[in-house]
Design a protein around this motif. Structure first.
Motif, mmCIF file in Angstrom:
data_model
loop_
_atom_site.group_PDB
_atom_site.id
_atom_site.type_symbol
_atom_site.label_atom_id
_atom_site.label_comp_id
_atom_site.label_asym_id
_atom_site.label_seq_id
_atom_site.Cartn_x
_atom_site.Cartn_y
_atom_site.Cartn_z
ATOM 1 N N GLU A 14 40.246 89.656 -38.449
ATOM 2 C CA GLU A 14 40.284 88.646 -39.499
ATOM 3 C C GLU A 14 40.221 89.324 -40.859
ATOM 4 O O GLU A 14 39.480 90.286 -41.056
ATOM 5 C CB GLU A 14 39.107 87.687 -39.340
ATOM 6 N N GLU A 15 41.026 88.834 -41.795
ATOM 7 C CA GLU A 15 41.021 89.333 -43.163
ATOM 8 C C GLU A 15 41.204 88.141 -44.086
ATOM 9 O O GLU A 15 41.926 87.197 -43.770
ATOM 10 C CB GLU A 15 42.131 90.357 -43.377
ATOM 11 N N ALA A 16 40.532 88.178 -45.236
ATOM 12 C CA ALA A 16 40.607 87.039 -46.152
ATOM 13 C C ALA A 16 40.664 87.527 -47.587
ATOM 14 O O ALA A 16 40.146 88.596 -47.926
ATOM 15 C CB ALA A 16 39.412 86.113 -45.961
ATOM 16 N N ILE A 17 41.305 86.722 -48.413
ATOM 17 C CA ILE A 17 41.308 86.903 -49.865
ATOM 18 C C ILE A 17 40.737 85.623 -50.463
ATOM 19 O O ILE A 17 41.185 84.517 -50.133
ATOM 20 C CB ILE A 17 42.720 87.149 -50.417
ATOM 21 N N GLY A 190 35.713 93.914 -37.185
ATOM 22 C CA GLY A 190 35.000 93.386 -38.327
ATOM 23 C C GLY A 190 35.880 92.520 -39.213
ATOM 24 O O GLY A 190 37.043 92.243 -38.918
ATOM 25 N N LEU A 191 35.304 92.111 -40.315
ATOM 26 C CA LEU A 191 35.967 91.235 -41.278
ATOM 27 C C LEU A 191 36.097 91.974 -42.601
ATOM 28 O O LEU A 191 35.148 92.606 -43.076
ATOM 29 C CB LEU A 191 35.147 89.960 -41.481
ATOM 30 N N ARG A 192 37.280 91.873 -43.214
ATOM 31 C CA ARG A 192 37.516 92.436 -44.546
ATOM 32 C C ARG A 192 37.769 91.276 -45.507
ATOM 33 O O ARG A 192 38.601 90.417 -45.231
ATOM 34 C CB ARG A 192 38.716 93.376 -44.522
ATOM 35 N N VAL A 193 37.013 91.255 -46.615
ATOM 36 C CA VAL A 193 37.156 90.188 -47.607
ATOM 37 C C VAL A 193 37.463 90.799 -48.966
ATOM 38 O O VAL A 193 36.711 91.650 -49.464
ATOM 39 C CB VAL A 193 35.867 89.335 -47.715
ATOM 40 N N PRO A 213 26.949 93.243 -45.269
ATOM 41 C CA PRO A 213 28.256 93.896 -45.436
ATOM 42 C C PRO A 213 28.204 94.988 -46.493
ATOM 43 O O PRO A 213 27.349 94.988 -47.380
ATOM 44 C CB PRO A 213 29.159 92.737 -45.884
ATOM 45 N N ARG A 214 29.133 95.921 -46.380
ATOM 46 C CA ARG A 214 29.240 96.992 -47.370
ATOM 47 C C ARG A 214 30.206 96.565 -48.473
ATOM 48 O O ARG A 214 31.255 95.990 -48.209
ATOM 49 C CB ARG A 214 29.763 98.274 -46.715
ATOM 50 N N PHE A 241 34.737 93.801 -49.553
ATOM 51 C CA PHE A 241 33.581 93.809 -48.659
ATOM 52 C C PHE A 241 34.062 94.015 -47.225
ATOM 53 O O PHE A 241 35.072 93.439 -46.806
ATOM 54 C CB PHE A 241 32.821 92.483 -48.734
ATOM 55 N N ILE A 242 33.304 94.815 -46.478
ATOM 56 C CA ILE A 242 33.562 95.011 -45.054
ATOM 57 C C ILE A 242 32.326 94.544 -44.293
ATOM 58 O O ILE A 242 31.219 95.048 -44.510
ATOM 59 C CB ILE A 242 33.842 96.490 -44.720
ATOM 60 N N ASP A 243 32.515 93.567 -43.416
ATOM 61 C CA ASP A 243 31.424 93.074 -42.577
ATOM 62 C C ASP A 243 31.702 93.512 -41.146
ATOM 63 O O ASP A 243 32.619 93.006 -40.496
ATOM 64 C CB ASP A 243 31.328 91.545 -42.671
ATOM 65 N N ALA A 244 30.917 94.473 -40.664
ATOM 66 C CA ALA A 244 31.139 95.016 -39.327
ATOM 67 C C ALA A 244 30.369 94.267 -38.250
ATOM 68 O O ALA A 244 30.442 94.629 -37.080
ATOM 69 C CB ALA A 244 30.740 96.499 -39.307
#
Length: 273
Positions: A14-17, A190-193, A213-214, A241-244
């Motif tokens: 999943e990736e979001a903007i 993970g998720l990238r935002v 998240p980092r 942000f990266i949420d692992a």
């Protein structure tokens, strides 16, 4: 989706903007997701604080942001003996259909509900299978006065990647609809935002949770793709942000103004010798 014995669909990636226009308190939430499914199609529900509008976004905006981020990274050389690199119609009493449309290859119906049982009944009638954890999640969102966007996407194969869809709604603070049913399967990745705002903003979990998240970057020096820059011309800050976490905390995420407005440059490229 759900079958009598097990969840049939898992979010594989999943990736979001999130683009926030502070002048109108409008959030543009752009999501692309990949599902592994054993069902005939994929359905998912996105709760939002206010009724949304929809649009399709060229999915290359994700790659454009990633290229801008990579171009801004500097190379850092480290010497080590060894290393490990880690990376409106009524749908029945208590539920109301506000609108129906087709966007990014998906059918979407926006629902308002005052009764979680009625909402569950509508979803079941329209092919969404129910379970106790989903019912509890729906009830929590109904109590908060949220509206629900019910998406359906045909699954021609077991691996399904949705096209990039834009969901726009009004909110005083940008949010990520993070709360999930308690029995949701752990994510495979993970998720990238990407967060595009007028100032630096911090990720705030709605409930206390370990391993936050980092924040890989918070800067005005990345190039925002023109197609999304037009949504909020005054928003120049880009945060990544990266949420692992494979299991999400039981609350939505807010993006509050950061305590300081110092830039965080993109993480350096580390070359280890």
């Amino acid at each position: 989706d759900h079958d009598p014995n097990q969840l049939a669909t898992r979010v594989a990636g999943e990736e979001a903007i999130i683009v926030f226009d502070a002048t109108t308190n409008t959030e543009h939430f752009i999501r692309s997701a990949e599902f592994h499914t054993a069902g005939a199609d994929v359905g998912f529900i996105v709760p939002t604080p206010t009724p949304p509008t929809f649009g399709e976004v060229d999915p290359t905006v994700f790659a454009e942001l990633a290229r801008s981020y990579e171009a801004a990274r500097v190379e850092k050389v480290e010497l080590e003996l060894s290393s490990l690199l880690t990376l409106s119609r009524s749908g029945g009493p208590g539920v109301y259909e506000l609108s129906s449309s087709r966007v990014a290859g998906m059918d979407v119906t926006v629902l308002a509900a005052t009764d979680a049982n009625a909402l569950e009944g509508w979803l079941t009638k329209h092919g969404f299978t129910s379970r106790p954890a989903l019912k509890a999640w729906l009830d929590a969102c109904v109590q908060r006065g949220f509206v629900f966007s019910a998406f359906r996407y045909p699954a021609a194969e077991q691996r399904v990647t949705t096209r990039a869809v834009r969901i726009s709604f009004t909110t005083p603070t940008p949010v990520y609809p993070y709360l999930e049913p308690a029995d949701a399967l752990p994510r495979a990745n993970g998720l990238r935002v990407w967060l595009v705002t007028p100032e630096r903003r911090a990720w705030v979990d709605g409930t206390e949770a370990p391993l936050p998240p980092r924040e890989l970057a918070a800067t005005t020096k990345l190039t925002v793709p023109a197609s999304i820059a037009a949504l909020a011309p005054a928003s120049k800050w880009v945060s990544l942000f990266i949420d692992a976490r494979r299991t999400r905390p039981a609350a939505d995420v807010r993006f509050e103004p950061a305590a300081d407005q110092l830039e965080v440059p993109p993480a350096p490229k580390v070359r280890t010798i």
